[in-house]
Design an enzyme around this catalytic site. Structure first.
Site, PDB file in Angstrom:
ATOM      1  N   HIS A   5      40.371  50.293  39.383  1.00 54.89           N
ATOM      2  CA  HIS A   5      40.592  48.893  39.031  1.00 54.89           C
ATOM      3  C   HIS A   5      41.700  48.730  37.994  1.00 54.89           C
ATOM      4  O   HIS A   5      41.774  49.475  37.036  1.00 54.89           O
ATOM      5  CB  HIS A   5      39.272  48.322  38.475  1.00 54.89           C
ATOM      6  CG  HIS A   5      39.349  46.895  38.048  1.00 54.89           C
ATOM      7  ND1 HIS A   5      39.013  46.466  36.790  1.00 54.89           N
ATOM      8  CD2 HIS A   5      39.738  45.785  38.734  1.00 54.89           C
ATOM      9  CE1 HIS A   5      39.182  45.154  36.717  1.00 54.89           C
ATOM     10  NE2 HIS A   5      39.615  44.721  37.876  1.00 54.89           N
ATOM     11  N   HIS A  41      47.807  42.115  34.090  1.00 50.96           N
ATOM     12  CA  HIS A  41      46.569  41.331  34.144  1.00 50.96           C
ATOM     13  C   HIS A  41      46.501  40.343  32.995  1.00 50.96           C
ATOM     14  O   HIS A  41      46.365  39.143  33.194  1.00 50.96           O
ATOM     15  CB  HIS A  41      45.349  42.260  34.120  1.00 50.96           C
ATOM     16  CG  HIS A  41      44.059  41.542  34.385  1.00 50.96           C
ATOM     17  ND1 HIS A  41      43.475  40.689  33.466  1.00 50.96           N
ATOM     18  CD2 HIS A  41      43.239  41.538  35.467  1.00 50.96           C
ATOM     19  CE1 HIS A  41      42.368  40.193  33.980  1.00 50.96           C
ATOM     20  NE2 HIS A  41      42.195  40.695  35.188  1.00 50.96           N
ATOM     21  N   ASP A  85      46.270  42.608  43.857  1.00 47.59           N
ATOM     22  CA  ASP A  85      45.520  41.429  43.419  1.00 47.59           C
ATOM     23  C   ASP A  85      46.558  40.387  43.016  1.00 47.59           C
ATOM     24  O   ASP A  85      47.118  40.437  41.927  1.00 47.59           O
ATOM     25  CB  ASP A  85      44.619  41.828  42.251  1.00 47.59           C
ATOM     26  CG  ASP A  85      43.734  40.682  41.777  1.00 47.59           C
ATOM     27  OD1 ASP A  85      43.934  39.539  42.236  1.00 47.59           O
ATOM     28  OD2 ASP A  85      42.856  40.923  40.931  1.00 47.59           O
TER      29      ASP A  85
END
Length: 273
Positions: A5, A41, A85
């Site tokens: 992740h 992120h 993502d």
């Protein structure tokens, strides 16, 4: 698939694969013109993680290409799948198609090396908003107009917003997608989430008329939640600790039933046992 992740710095590719990941997930942020800009992120992110590691997107792709090109000194044979993502929340809905086109061109140039012995991993485009389904059509249009429609064989899709399964099916219909579908379900590791929707996704996957090929659950860091997800029948688990998932897969209860996917396992085919 053990999915590492938030792998947003090139150095983290080695780190996560060495811990047991055969797949990574990378965040992609966009600028105001819908160009993929950074692998980033930002704050907040998962508990226990540094949220601010980043690269320029095209530089990350070059590092990823090295890690997934046989013969390269940085090659990892077991890294077979990459989930992007796509942080499209910063874009207007009408920019989704442009984002897809620009993403495809970046990948074509920097990852696929214009179709000339580029990176070999399978790619999942993970989109958080059903309204942005045109990202998929834009991506496909760009690869086709650049003369490389065959690269779509390496591309799959995910809508990551935990939407109703029927609504997701409808978005794929609008995008003209009839396969290569991964369905995610999950929540940050700071919070708990049950497996109800995962079970619905697995039931869709295993039905004769479902649209889903694979189901993955995120973000799982503990042994018991790993066992629960495996018991529910998922194909992939996204984690901050690939070694934890690998350990559980080695337990006698799971060793006979699951194995780590390799390059020969087609991620777009529904597994039938």
């Amino acid at each position: 698939w053990i999915m590492g992740h938030m792998v947003n710095a090139i150095a983290q590719i080695d780190e996560f694969v060495n811990l047991g990941a055969n797949s990574i997930e990378t965040d992609v942020s966009f600028d105001s013109s819908a160009n993929p800009e950074y692998t980033y992120h930002g704050i907040p992110c998962d508990c226990g993680r540094t949220c601010t590691k980043w690269e320029h997107f095209n530089e990350f792709l070059k590092g990823l290409r090295k890690a997934t090109t046989p013969g390269d000194s940085k090659y990892h044979e077991k890294l077979v799948l990459v989930v992007f993502d796509l942080k499209t929340g910063s874009l207007y809905d009408n920019q989704a198609s442009d984002a897809g086109k620009k993403l495809a061109k970046s990948l074509l140039q920097n990852y696929w090396n214009n179709g000339n012995n580029g990176g070999g991993a399978y790619i999942v485009l993970s989109i958080p908003n059903l309204a942005h389904y045109k990202l998929i059509t834009g991506f496909k249009e760009a690869l086709t107009s650049e003369g490389h429609p065959e690269l779509m064989d390496k591309v799959g899709y995910d809508f990551s917003g935990n939407d109703d399964i029927g609504d997701v099916a409808n978005a794929y219909k609008k995008a003209g997608v009839t396969g290569h579908v991964w369905q995610s379900d999950g929540i940050t590791n700071c919070l708990l989430r049950g497996l109800d929707r995962v079970r619905k996704a697995v039931a869709n996957r295993d039905s004769s008329n479902g649209y889903i090929n694979k189901v993955y659950y995120w973000t799982v860091d503990k042994r018991q939640s790993t066992r629960d997800a495996l018991d529910a029948g998922v194909d992939g688990i996204m984690t901050n600790y690939p070694d934890v998932i690998a350990d559980v897969l080695n337990e006698s209860a799971y060793k006979a039933k699951f194995r780590i996917a390799s390059y020969d396992d087609n991620p777009w085919e529904t597994f039938k046992n």
